[in-house]
Design an enzyme around this catalytic site. Structure first.
Site, PDB file in Angstrom:
ATOM      1  N   GLY A 137       0.757  -1.242   0.000  1.00 13.91           N
ATOM      2  CA  GLY A 137       0.000   0.000   0.000  1.00 13.91           C
ATOM      3  C   GLY A 137       0.784   1.288   0.000  1.00 13.91           C
ATOM      4  N   CYS A 152     -12.555   2.787 -29.303  1.00 19.70           N
ATOM      5  CA  CYS A 152     -13.795   3.501 -29.612  1.00 19.70           C
ATOM      6  C   CYS A 152     -14.598   3.875 -28.381  1.00 19.70           C
ATOM      7  CB  CYS A 152     -14.624   2.649 -30.551  1.00 19.70           C
ATOM      8  SG  CYS A 152     -13.687   2.238 -32.006  1.00 19.70           S
ATOM      9  N   ARG A 163       3.209  -1.842  -5.887  1.00 20.23           N
ATOM     10  CA  ARG A 163       3.453  -0.603  -6.626  1.00 20.23           C
ATOM     11  C   ARG A 163       4.822   0.017  -6.320  1.00 20.23           C
ATOM     12  NH1 ARG A 163      -0.901   2.669  -8.106  1.00 20.23           N
ATOM     13  NH2 ARG A 163      -2.121   1.663  -6.489  1.00 20.23           N
ATOM     14  N   TYR A 192       0.600  -2.215 -12.205  1.00 21.91           N
ATOM     15  CA  TYR A 192      -0.800  -2.241 -12.644  1.00 21.91           C
ATOM     16  C   TYR A 192      -0.956  -1.687 -14.067  1.00 21.91           C
ATOM     17  CZ  TYR A 192      -1.181  -2.970  -7.637  1.00 21.91           C
ATOM     18  OH  TYR A 192      -1.013  -3.454  -6.366  1.00 21.91           O
ATOM     19  N   TYR A 248      -9.194   5.105 -12.976  1.00 22.92           N
ATOM     20  CA  TYR A 248      -9.035   5.871 -11.720  1.00 22.92           C
ATOM     21  C   TYR A 248      -8.721   7.348 -11.959  1.00 22.92           C
ATOM     22  CZ  TYR A 248      -7.560   1.044 -10.576  1.00 22.92           C
ATOM     23  OH  TYR A 248      -7.437  -0.319 -10.482  1.00 22.92           O
ATOM     24  N   GLU A 283       3.853  -6.849   1.893  1.00 25.29           N
ATOM     25  CA  GLU A 283       3.422  -7.206   0.524  1.00 25.29           C
ATOM     26  C   GLU A 283       3.426  -5.994  -0.400  1.00 25.29           C
ATOM     27  OE1 GLU A 283      -0.567  -8.534   1.215  1.00 25.29           O
ATOM     28  OE2 GLU A 283       0.034 -10.355   2.255  1.00 25.29           O
ATOM     29  N   PRO A 284       4.554  -5.303  -0.547  1.00 23.17           N
ATOM     30  CA  PRO A 284       4.546  -4.143  -1.447  1.00 23.17           C
ATOM     31  C   PRO A 284       4.440  -4.581  -2.900  1.00 23.17           C
ATOM     32  CG  PRO A 284       6.784  -4.622  -0.769  1.00 23.17           C
ATOM     33  CD  PRO A 284       5.902  -5.586  -0.020  1.00 23.17           C
TER      34      PRO A 284
HETATM   35  N1  LLP Z   1      -1.608  -6.951  -0.527  1.00 21.27           N
HETATM   36  C1  LLP Z   1      -2.937  -6.995  -0.771  1.00 21.27           C
HETATM   37  C2  LLP Z   1      -3.775  -7.889   0.026  1.00 21.27           C
HETATM   38  C3  LLP Z   1      -3.486  -6.180  -1.779  1.00 21.27           C
HETATM   39  O1  LLP Z   1      -4.793  -6.221  -2.010  1.00 21.27           O
HETATM   40  C4  LLP Z   1      -2.646  -5.326  -2.542  1.00 21.27           C
HETATM   41  C5  LLP Z   1      -3.195  -4.486  -3.612  1.00 21.27           C
HETATM   42  C6  LLP Z   1      -1.264  -5.331  -2.250  1.00 21.27           C
HETATM   43  C7  LLP Z   1      -0.789  -6.147  -1.225  1.00 21.27           C
HETATM   44  C8  LLP Z   1      -0.293  -4.472  -2.991  1.00 21.27           C
HETATM   45  O2  LLP Z   1      -0.564  -3.120  -2.803  1.00 21.27           O
HETATM   46  P1  LLP Z   1       0.430  -1.991  -3.350  1.00 21.27           P
HETATM   47  O3  LLP Z   1       1.699  -2.101  -2.536  1.00 21.27           O
HETATM   48  O4  LLP Z   1       0.697  -2.274  -4.771  1.00 21.27           O
HETATM   49  O5  LLP Z   1      -0.280  -0.747  -3.125  1.00 21.27           O
HETATM   50  N2  LLP Z   1      -5.060  -1.458  -9.744  1.00 21.27           N
HETATM   51  C9  LLP Z   1      -4.900  -0.417  -8.749  1.00 21.27           C
HETATM   52  C10 LLP Z   1      -4.285  -0.928  -7.466  1.00 21.27           C
HETATM   53  C11 LLP Z   1      -5.005  -2.104  -6.840  1.00 21.27           C
HETATM   54  C12 LLP Z   1      -4.376  -2.603  -5.566  1.00 21.27           C
HETATM   55  C13 LLP Z   1      -5.007  -3.877  -5.116  1.00 21.27           C
HETATM   56  N3  LLP Z   1      -4.407  -4.495  -3.982  1.00 21.27           N
HETATM   57  C14 LLP Z   1      -4.108   0.729  -9.375  1.00 21.27           C
HETATM   58  O6  LLP Z   1      -3.733   0.650 -10.548  1.00 21.27           O
HETATM   59  O7  LLP Z   1      -3.881   1.744  -8.724  1.00 21.27           O
END
Ligand code: LLP
Length: 421
Positions: free
Chosen positions: A241, A346, A278, A375, A318, A275-276
């Site tokens: 996150g 389109c 992004r 993503y 988004y 769990e990073p």
């Molecule tokens: N762990 C869990 C349980 C998650 O649901 C997610 C992301 C992550 C880890 C990784 O989160 P991050 O570190 O990447 O923020 N498609 C969207 C983002 C969806 C995120 C879903 N879950 C976008 O393009 O912004």
């Protein structure tokens, strides 16, 4: 910090001119930098180590599941956070050791749980009571107790986009905070379950550390409550996150995030799992596209690119901002005019940027959309029967196509006509 810079007037990925890759691979394509992937992983793990945390980073494959990207992290010691059998198979194909794989997700099927149990992965993060019961049955049938964490929903507002916030009680994720103790007690009574920890993930692209801190404090309270009741809680999976700068955001540095973990949970003697997604891959990728036409509309100018919303959905989905730059470096004093950058699909939603100030760009020019490593390819589709675009991984002065562009024959091969046609 990333490794896509202008050198002698040309955008390079590390030491490779982007135009050279385009000439060989064709456009559009995704381009990833190994040096940036390694740098982000290293900065993140160093921040955790410097805060004195005993931690395992499990890269969230959903952000970028390319096997070469996953293997790059696996070779640095990363584990994997997977949310489907497909991602689990990718993690294994990339060489992630099973004892570093966490399986998350709100709707794991019986087949998926069976596969994960058979592989002997580190942990399954359970999100509901029916899942707990299904998993216990599957594990019992194999004569084992599956290590699990229960994902709790701390009812904390992550302050991020509504579509990617997950830690409020109205969201579908996890077990509500107030019922967690009851569900843990139920889990303990199940023969195929071994409770080892707590999991929590409140959303994605957080640009403030405070919501994390609030959620971690709730996790702390729960650890105390469960330990007082005899549970051996030894792992805390704090999800992903942490946000990245797309435009003008100033997300907390990993060191600030690590300190928040240390301050709230550091004295509990638990292994921390993170769990990073992004954060590790976002800035390490660009989408390279060619301008097909420059069209003067009634009220504005459109740059029509050969990449479209199906290749990078984030702006359409988004309203996400991705910086757009030409591959040939513009003159410092080049005039900047507002243009709409759009794809050929389109629908009007196929817009990468509205009224964006850009230097002069002509038909035939190459442009890049930055911060597309997370993503981007992961969420792409074949809408309008547009082939998935290739992915290229650069390392130093070399590059490799790590996912090929399918041919139109490949795309049609899975379809067949019924006998009445
Ligand atoms: N762990 C869990 C349980 C998650 O649901 C997610 C992301 C992550 C880890 C990784 O989160 P991050 O570190 O990447 O923020 N498609 C969207 C983002 C969806 C995120 C879903 N879950 C976008 O393009 O912004």
């Amino acid at each position: 910090m990333n490794h896509f810079d202008y050198v002698n007037g040309q955008l390079q990925a590390e030491q490779v001119p982007v135009a050279e890759i385009a000439a060989q691979v064709g456009t559009p394509f995704y381009c990833y930098s190994t040096a940036t992937l390694v740098r982000h992983y290293t900065v993140f793990t160093q921040a955790l180590a410097e805060a004195g945390l005993y931690a395992q980073v499990c890269f969230a494959l959903k952000a970028n599941p390319n096997v070469a990207v996953v293997r790059t992290f696996a070779q640095l010691g990363a584990g994997a956070d997977v949310v489907s059998e497909g991602e689990l198979r990718r993690a294994l194909a990339a060489g992630v050791p099973v004892d570093r794989i966490v399986f998350s997700g709100v709707g794991k099927t019986e087949a998926e749980l069976t596969f994960a149990v058979a592989k002997g992965i580190m942990q399954i993060n359970v999100e509901s009571e029916p899942e707990l019961e299904a998993l216990s049955k599957i594990a019992t049938a194999r004569g084992i107790r599956m290590p699990i964490a229960i994902r709790v929903n701390p009812d904390v507002d992550a302050g991020t986009h509504a579509k990617i916030t997950t830690g409020k009680k109205e969201n579908k994720f996890g077990i509500e905070w107030t019922r967690a103790h009851e569900v843990y007690t139920k889990a303990r009574a199940l023969p195929g379950i071994e409770v080892v920890g707590i999991a929590c993930h409140i959303g994605s692209q957080l640009t403030d550390v405070e919501p994390f801190r609030q959620a971690f404090l709730r996790v702390r309270d729960l650890v105390a409550m469960l330990r007082a009741d005899g549970f051996h809680i030894r792992r805390l999976d704090l999800g992903g996150g942490l946000g990245i700068p797309y435009e003008s955001e100033e997300p907390p540095h990993p060191a600030v995030y690590a300190k928040a973990i240390k301050d709230t949970l550091g004295d509990l003697g638990c292994k921390i799992v993170l769990e990073p997604g992004r954060l590790l891959v976002g800035n390490a990728g660009i989408l390279v596209s060619r301008v097909i036409y420059v069209k003067e509309g009634a009220t504005r100018t459109f740059l029509i690119t050969d990449a479209a919303m199906n290749d990078l959905m984030r702006p359409a989905l988004y309203e996400a901002h991705h910086t757009i730059e030409p591959v040939i470096e513009p003159a410092k004093d080049a005039p900047r005019l507002p243009v709409d950058v759009v794809g050929p699909v389109c629908e009007t939603g196929d817009t990468f940027a509205k009224q964006r100030s850009l230097p002069p760009i002509q038909a035939g020019d190459l442009i890049v959309l930055r911060t597309a490593g997370a993503y981007g390819a992961a969420m792409s589709s074949t809408y309008n029967t547009r082939p998935l675009v290739p992915e290229v991984l650069v390392k130093d002065n070399g590059f490799a196509v790590v996912r090929a562009r399918p041919s139109f024959d490949d795309m049609l091969a899975l379809e067949s006509l019924p006998d009445w046609l």
